[in-house]
Design an enzyme around this catalytic site. Structure first.
Site, PDB file in Angstrom:
ATOM      1  CB  SER A 144       1.357 -29.864  42.152  1.00  0.00           C
ATOM      2  OG  SER A 144       0.939 -29.723  40.802  1.00  0.00           O
ATOM      3  CG  ASP A 392      -6.879 -32.033  39.403  1.00  0.00           C
ATOM      4  OD1 ASP A 392      -6.264 -32.149  38.330  1.00  0.00           O
ATOM      5  OD2 ASP A 392      -6.309 -31.949  40.510  1.00  0.00           O
ATOM      6  CG  HIS A 395      -2.764 -32.575  40.404  1.00  0.00           C
ATOM      7  ND1 HIS A 395      -3.521 -31.457  40.094  1.00  0.00           N
ATOM      8  CD2 HIS A 395      -1.507 -32.125  40.652  1.00  0.00           C
ATOM      9  CE1 HIS A 395      -2.753 -30.376  40.156  1.00  0.00           C
ATOM     10  NE2 HIS A 395      -1.527 -30.748  40.485  1.00  0.00           N
TER      11      HIS A 395
END
Length: 416
Positions: A144, A392, A395
């Protein structure tokens, strides 16, 4: 903030902390040959040339073999040229990375520009990039984080393509996403293969499995989708962060298949050897440019950069200013594996350029989505009461850090 447009944070002398590892990594960087800057060749949409801090540096901005390490530098706050695009104007922006859309108010993370110490990165030119990709495939392969870099690249170029002359589609059971600039017959693609080799995490949607299993000798299932690419950008790191993993000899359908528990660094090396062997046999060396993106750092323990123990990237708005900061979320032992594999490939006549984004990204604790992204599952009452528990810190918001990775990739594609 009146003077913030010229603010600099000097960082990135990679000779001390973890110096041996990063120093060896610098040896992988295929430095760029001297080029002649021709007026107008690398024009931006605004009509600029190579980005320079002053007009007197025009010749010093040439990337020279003996001087330039593009991964050794500083972050410069630049709200004139950065961001390179607007989040709301990117047709294909991901809700996982659209931090402004999901409520982030401090947008300064969009304005930092990476400045190498001894040279300048050419300003990203969407039209030039599309022309370079005419009749070609640029394929990002990995997890990702590599998908985020792919989305960044699409956002960087798609505003230069008329709506009727661009498309996006997904094939291969959702594993392969293809952006097409029709006028150029150019495609920018992402293929989901988080461990590069075959695994039980290969489903692009349902891949969160507690017991991770890899077939370290099997890569053809994935590789057939990128065999004829002109530019390949690989990454794999995040999904290996386990003490050990189950390795499968045989197929998932075979009841007599053999499983063995192997410690992380060893199984990582086994997989990368399979990947490198495939490259050696199948890559057209006169056609394909190869890149490997080093591990992307996480910022999940604030005490590592002097913050409060138990906190993470939640509410962070500033960069880490400690020179050569190196968090515990990145593993030198795994970096040595990558180094050895790429050096071995080079000795066999195949060059894979390392994009060593680890150190420069380590400083960007404020660049993660934190809580400012789409939540794919309903939040619990406990999470709502304590937002840091679902932040998060892996990312990267877009526009942001991943755009810098693509600026470095752009420099190598044009000047390798």
């Amino acid at each position: 903030m009146a003077n913030k447009a010229s603010q600099e944070i000097v960082l990135g002398n990679t000779s001390t902390n973890n110096g041996g590892i990063r120093s060896t990594f610098q040896s992988l960087v295929l430095v760029l040959t001297t080029i002649v800057v021709v007026t107008g060749v690398y024009l931006t949409q605004e009509g600029g040339e190579w980005f320079e801090e002053s007009s007197s540096n025009s010749m010093s901005s040439i990337i020279e073999e003996s001087k330039c390490n593009m991964f050794n530098g500083k972050w410069v706050f630049d709200n004139i040229t950065h961001p390179l695009y607007k989040e709301k104007q990117c047709t294909y922006m991901s809700d996982q990375l659209a931090c402004e859309k999901f409520g982030r108010k401090d947008l300064s993370y969009q304005n930092w520009r990476w400045q190498p110490h001894q040279c300048h990165i050419p300003r990203f030119n969407a039209t030039a990039m599309l022309e370079k990709l005419r009749n070609k495939r640029l394929v990002f392969v990995g997890d990702s984080l590599n998908r985020g870099q792919w989305i960044s690249m699409v956002c960087l170029v798609e505003s230069s393509v008329l709506p009727s002359l661009k498309s996006m589609r997904t094939i291969a059971n959702g594993s392969l996403s293809i952006f097409k600039a029709i006028e150029y017959n150019a495609s920018i693609e992402f293929y989901w293969a988080p461990l590069l080799v075959e695994s039980n995490s290969d489903d692009p949607i349902n891949h969160r499995v507690a017991n991770r299993i890899v077939r370290v000798k099997s890569i053809e299932k994935h590789a057939r989708h990128w065999t004829d690419a002109d530019i390949l950008v690989f990454n794999t790191f995040l999904w290996w962060r386990r003490r050990a993993m189950n390795v499968l000899w045989g197929s998932f359908e075979d009841p007599d298949a053999v499983y063995k528990r192997v410690e992380m660094v060893r199984v990582y090396e086994m997989a990368l050897r399979t990947w490198s062997d495939w490259l050696e046999v199948h890559v057209n060396r006169s056609k394909t440019q190869l890149f490997f993106v080093s591990m992307s750092p996480t910022h999940q323990r604030a005490h590592e950069w002097g913050g409060v123990k138990g906190e993470n990237c939640y509410k962070e708005t500033d960069l880490i200013t400690q020179e050569d900061y190196w968090g515990n979320g990145t593993f030198p032992s795994m970096m040595r594996v990558v180094e050895n594999v790429l050096q071995d490939l080079k000795s066999r006549g195949l060059n894979v350029q390392m994009l060593n984004i680890t150190q420069l990204s380590e400083y960007r604790k404020e660049g993660h989505p934190s809580i400012y992204r789409k939540q794919w599952e309903p939040l619990t009452e406990e999470q709502i009461s304590n937002p840091k528990t679902y932040a998060d810190c892996i990312h990267w918001c877009l526009p942001g850090v991943s755009d810098t990775w693509n600026e470095l990739l752009y420099a190598y594609i044009f000047h390798q």
